[in-house]
Structure formats: structure tokens, C-alpha cells
Design a protein around this motif. Sequence first.
Motif, PDB file in Angstrom:
ATOM      1  N   HIS A   1     -32.301  86.687  58.303  1.00  0.00           N
ATOM      2  CA  HIS A   1     -32.678  86.687  59.715  1.00  0.00           C
ATOM      3  C   HIS A   1     -33.519  87.917  60.049  1.00  0.00           C
ATOM      4  CE1 HIS A   1     -32.175  85.838  63.932  1.00  0.00           C
ATOM      5  NE2 HIS A   1     -31.431  86.888  64.159  1.00  0.00           N
TER       6      HIS A   1
ATOM      7  N   GLN B   1     -30.244  78.822  59.653  1.00  0.00           N
ATOM      8  CA  GLN B   1     -29.181  77.840  59.845  1.00  0.00           C
ATOM      9  C   GLN B   1     -28.443  77.549  58.543  1.00  0.00           C
ATOM     10  OE1 GLN B   1     -30.476  75.225  63.507  1.00  0.00           O
ATOM     11  NE2 GLN B   1     -31.624  74.574  61.713  1.00  0.00           N
TER      12      GLN B   1
ATOM     13  N   ARG C   1     -25.493  79.468  62.881  1.00  0.00           N
ATOM     14  CA  ARG C   1     -26.911  79.713  63.055  1.00  0.00           C
ATOM     15  C   ARG C   1     -27.125  81.063  63.718  1.00  0.00           C
ATOM     16  NH1 ARG C   1     -29.448  78.383  67.749  1.00  0.00           N
ATOM     17  NH2 ARG C   1     -31.265  78.222  66.470  1.00  0.00           N
ATOM     18  N   LEU C   2     -28.165  81.743  63.297  1.00  0.00           N
ATOM     19  CA  LEU C   2     -28.571  82.993  63.923  1.00  0.00           C
ATOM     20  C   LEU C   2     -29.896  82.723  64.590  1.00  0.00           C
ATOM     21  CD1 LEU C   2     -27.680  85.446  61.037  1.00  0.00           C
ATOM     22  CD2 LEU C   2     -26.365  84.969  63.100  1.00  0.00           C
ATOM     23  N   SER C   3     -29.987  83.077  65.873  1.00  0.00           N
ATOM     24  CA  SER C   3     -31.187  82.751  66.642  1.00  0.00           C
ATOM     25  C   SER C   3     -32.089  83.945  66.804  1.00  0.00           C
ATOM     26  CB  SER C   3     -30.787  82.252  68.028  1.00  0.00           C
ATOM     27  OG  SER C   3     -30.109  81.041  67.904  1.00  0.00           O
TER      28      SER C   3
ATOM     29  N   PRO D   1     -34.768  85.362  69.317  1.00  0.00           N
ATOM     30  CA  PRO D   1     -35.247  85.095  70.673  1.00  0.00           C
ATOM     31  C   PRO D   1     -36.723  84.729  70.721  1.00  0.00           C
ATOM     32  CG  PRO D   1     -33.893  87.066  70.653  1.00  0.00           C
ATOM     33  CD  PRO D   1     -34.103  86.675  69.221  1.00  0.00           C
TER      34      PRO D   1
ATOM     35  N   LYS E   1     -37.680  77.558  70.584  1.00  0.00           N
ATOM     36  CA  LYS E   1     -36.428  76.867  70.849  1.00  0.00           C
ATOM     37  C   LYS E   1     -35.969  76.062  69.637  1.00  0.00           C
ATOM     38  CE  LYS E   1     -37.154  76.311  75.801  1.00  0.00           C
ATOM     39  NZ  LYS E   1     -37.317  75.314  76.867  1.00  0.00           N
ATOM     40  N   VAL E   2     -34.688  75.788  69.582  1.00  0.00           N
ATOM     41  CA  VAL E   2     -34.156  74.992  68.476  1.00  0.00           C
ATOM     42  C   VAL E   2     -33.305  73.849  69.004  1.00  0.00           C
ATOM     43  CG1 VAL E   2     -34.185  76.687  66.644  1.00  0.00           C
ATOM     44  CG2 VAL E   2     -32.314  76.675  68.285  1.00  0.00           C
TER      45      VAL E   2
ATOM     46  N   HIS F   1     -27.276  73.298  67.547  1.00  0.00           N
ATOM     47  CA  HIS F   1     -26.353  74.392  67.795  1.00  0.00           C
ATOM     48  C   HIS F   1     -25.200  74.269  66.809  1.00  0.00           C
ATOM     49  CE1 HIS F   1     -23.753  71.434  69.683  1.00  0.00           C
ATOM     50  NE2 HIS F   1     -24.877  70.903  70.103  1.00  0.00           N
TER      51      HIS F   1
ATOM     52  N   VAL G   1     -36.039  78.404  60.221  1.00  0.00           N
ATOM     53  CA  VAL G   1     -36.807  77.534  61.111  1.00  0.00           C
ATOM     54  C   VAL G   1     -37.631  78.374  62.075  1.00  0.00           C
ATOM     55  CG1 VAL G   1     -36.669  75.665  62.804  1.00  0.00           C
ATOM     56  CG2 VAL G   1     -34.860  75.922  61.092  1.00  0.00           C
TER      57      VAL G   1
ATOM     58  N   GLY H   1     -32.516  73.953  73.477  1.00  0.00           N
ATOM     59  CA  GLY H   1     -33.877  73.710  73.020  1.00  0.00           C
ATOM     60  C   GLY H   1     -33.985  72.739  71.867  1.00  0.00           C
ATOM     61  N   ARG H   2     -35.109  72.815  71.172  1.00  0.00           N
ATOM     62  CA  ARG H   2     -35.375  71.817  70.139  1.00  0.00           C
ATOM     63  C   ARG H   2     -36.206  72.356  68.984  1.00  0.00           C
ATOM     64  NH1 ARG H   2     -35.952  67.057  71.895  1.00  0.00           N
ATOM     65  NH2 ARG H   2     -34.129  67.211  73.201  1.00  0.00           N
ATOM     66  N   SER H   3     -36.081  71.750  67.845  1.00  0.00           N
ATOM     67  CA  SER H   3     -36.843  72.055  66.623  1.00  0.00           C
ATOM     68  C   SER H   3     -36.292  71.248  65.460  1.00  0.00           C
ATOM     69  CB  SER H   3     -36.787  73.536  66.264  1.00  0.00           C
ATOM     70  OG  SER H   3     -35.754  73.777  65.342  1.00  0.00           O
TER      71      SER H   3
END
Lengths: 268, 268
Positions: A103, A111, A125-127, A129, A133-134, A137, A228, B264-266
Motif C-alpha cells: 500500500h 485488496q 482492503r487498504l484504501s 484516498p 473510488k472502489v 468493501h 487497484v 464507490g466503485r472499481s
Amino acid sequence: MTTTTRRGGRPASGEPVLDRAFRLLDAFTDAETSMTLTRLSDRAGIPLSSTLRLAQHLSRLGALERRSDGTFTMGLRMLEYAALAPRGHGLRAIALPYMEDLHRASRQHVQLAVREKDEGVIVERLSAPGAGKVLYHVGARVPLHGTGLGLVLLAHSRPEFQESYLQRELFLEPEHIPLAAVDLRTQLHEVRTSGVVHMARALPEPAASVAAPIFDRSGDCAAVISVVGADGSLDTRMLEPAVVAIARAISRDLARGGRDPQAGRSPG
Amino acid sequence: MTTTTRRGGRPASGEPVLDRAFRLLDAFTDAETSMTLTRLSDRAGIPLSSTLRLAQHLSRLGALERRSDGTFTMGLRMLEYAALAPRGHGLRAIALPYMEDLHRASRQHVQLAVREKDEGVIVERLSAPGAGKVLYHVGARVPLHGTGLGLVLLAHSRPEFQESYLQRELFLEPEHIPLAAVDLRTQLHEVRTSGVVHMARALPEPAASVAAPIFDRSGDCAAVISVVGADGSLDTRMLEPAVVAIARAISRDLARGGRDPQAGRSPG
């Protein structure tokens, strides 16, 4: 055992109570994490009086929580249960430090997923910012075809399972384009040959990912890790060595039995 | 509704099925994340035939999983439920990036907890391999007195709740030393005045921690964050500014409604 019939034709004894209880739990979604009793009853399709009785019971058990405004939410007891799922938090405990490394290095979403029956389930998952968007979840389910995570899991599943999956009528969503078995078979072969999956898509919005398998001690695919990026500009070829290296590092640690960072003692 | 009686005197209809199902789930522990049917029956105190029927039903619902060797484990469905708990993964999604910062900066264990009734519940922890062993894992419950996490949560709870807690007969574990209400009252006052809690203990092994409160939009204490070192040499005074700053940063983000990295989305 005597069985009586209630409204809705369900027997009053045994299993159906459990089914209805889980139907209440299933009524909660990412978009609706708290609900009034009426809404909960509507969403679960269970009469108001039964919903109240069940929701109160689930609250006593800690599975639900009733807030001060009267709405219900998922309870913290679920965290305790989730923490005990070996393929969830057990795997996660081993993978998380490596996921953090990936990450930090990639500055993209990372993910981790496992296969459950005919779907993938995101276990961590590590997001990032800034990385767009993903869609998914933690706890979300992804199809085994049409996603990088899914293709890795499918490509490394037992041949009989793959064959049965290939017999299905498959579509790529959200476009709802039919996916021919021969094309999927080719993809799966490529995944096994190359060891990674690169995916890029335009819909629902531009995004790209690269995914690699994680193997357990017996050489079975235990999970998949992916990076991603959702800004459309991610060069997944650049990230491939990092994803493959981290997947191998997690595999090695998993085979070793993990560092088990959850054991031991100290103060709060 | 007709009620019949089974072995053990439990009525065959309604609630008890749910209680027994959750008794099965409660049988799993950190030390025993997978169990044979016989062991599960023993641990839950439920007859073998009922255990089989319930465990199979819970497996169909995804709450349990049956492995190829016949043993049962907690199922991945629990991850989905846990991910929907606002005070669990919702809070966690906001706090995790900050916890990682604190973790990197301190190289110690970092823990996040919330109050549930008269206990604290760990909702996230990041482990430092070199920072000694820790007693608590995700989902674990900690007493509100005698732990840094607990004292912060108790000190910032409603006065009526604090008073009722102070009426109890309290002990410091594992030494089982009685804790006088007047001493706890003084500690709680100090926590509110100083804004942090420093704890150091010799048993069960040397450890030190520093904890600070996280507030929500309405100014209520929503959670507590702590850094824990278990090598006996951690200077918690040095870490206090970092813990306080990160607790404030999480509070601010929480009040803002969070970055919501789960929306969000991906692609996968």
C-alpha cells in the motif's frame, strides 16, 4: 416435536427462527447500516411483531445493537466472531503487514480475497484516498469471472470446480455482455501460465488492477492479493513485480504458520 | 403457539433455537478456532444430535464453515456482518490510516476500542512484531478499570453510568487486588483533566501504554486509541503527543463523517 403453523406458513419450531434471524441480519447493507424497526421488517419481509421480538433477542445476544434513537445496527459481537474466522482475520493477521508495505509502495488500493463456493470474498482492503473510488468493501462478494481477484481464485481452484463453473451461462457486468466458456477457459490458462492477472476496464468508470495468488503449505491457492487504481492512469505492469513479490512473501509466512500477532499478553 | 419440551427442559419453539445457535458460535475461541462436532457439542453443552443439526444449519447460512477434515470453523459471512457494524468497521475505516501512521512512528502495538455496556471491545489493532506480546485481539473485551483503554472509556461515559460502575466490587486482575471506589474516582478525574492515561504494570509481564479519547460530532467519547509496548522500556511520556495528536485527527475526521473509503466503485 410438535410443529404448529404461524402466519406465513412457517412452522413455529426449530430451524425457521434461525433463518428469520439471519434474514434480519442480511437486511443490513453498506448503504443502510442502521434501520428503524419498520424498515427492518420491510427489508427482511418479516411481520413487525416478529421483527421486534427477533431484533430484541439478537440485541440481547449482541448480534444487533439498538441505538438511543431506536434504530438497529449490527452489533460488536459480530467483530468477535469475524476475528475467529481462520480464512478471514487469521489470514488477515498474517497478510496485513505485507499489505501495508504494498500500500505504501504503490499508493493504490490493496485488496485481499478468498474463494467461498462460487464467489470471492474480500477479507481485507487498504484504501488510498487519492486512488479513486472502489466498488468492494470488506465482506463484499465478487464474481469469479470478470474480476482480477476472481480469475486468480478460479484459475487455481480444483479442475472439477472450474469445469462446473464453465458450464454456466456467464455475463460480464455491468454491461451484461455474455462471456463464452472458451474465452474464459483461455483466460484461466493464461492466469496459470503467467502467475498474475492484469485487468483494465472502462465501466462503470476507468480502473486497472493487477492480482496474484497466495498459496498455503500444501500448495493450494488460499487467497489472492490485488492492487487497484481507479484513475485510469495506473500502469499495472510497473506494479506487477511488487504484487508478485508480496504474494510470495505472504505465501511463505502462511506456510510457516504465520507470526500469529494475536497471541500473548500485555495491558490495554 | 404450541410449546413442547425437549431434553434439557428447553421449549422446542421460538427463542431457544437462537440461543443455542449463538452458544455454538460462542464456543469458538482464539485458542480453538476449529472444532470437531463432538468437541463443539461438549464446549457448547448441547447434545450431539442438536449440535449437528444446528451446525449444519449455521453452515448453510454461512455463519460456520465445515472443512474438508470435518471440523467446523467460523464462516466468512461473519466478516460481512462485522463490516457493517458502524462502531466496528465503520469507525475502523476512518481510524485505520491514522493508526498506521502512529504504528509506523512508534513501532509499537496500536489499539482502537469502544465501550459496549460495561466493557471495552477492541475493534482494531496493529501489531509490531518486535514490540512484545499483547493480551488482546480484535473482538476481545477489556475491563473498564485497570486498563488504559478502559479508563478512558469509563472517564468519558455518562456520570450516571460511572456512578453505577463505582458501586461495584472491583478487582485488579490478574493479581485480584481490590480497587477502592475512591481510588478509581480519583483516577477518572485525572483522566478527564489530563486527557490521557498512562499505565504501567509488572504482571503478567512488564508493559506500558498510553491512551487518549476519540470524540464524535456531538462531543461524546466514541472510542479510545492506545499505544502499547510490552518490553518494559517504553517511555509513554515520549509518545503522549503523538497519541493525543492522532486521537484528535481521528475525532476531526469522525465529526466530518469520515472519508468513507468503503464507498464507490472499481474492478477487483
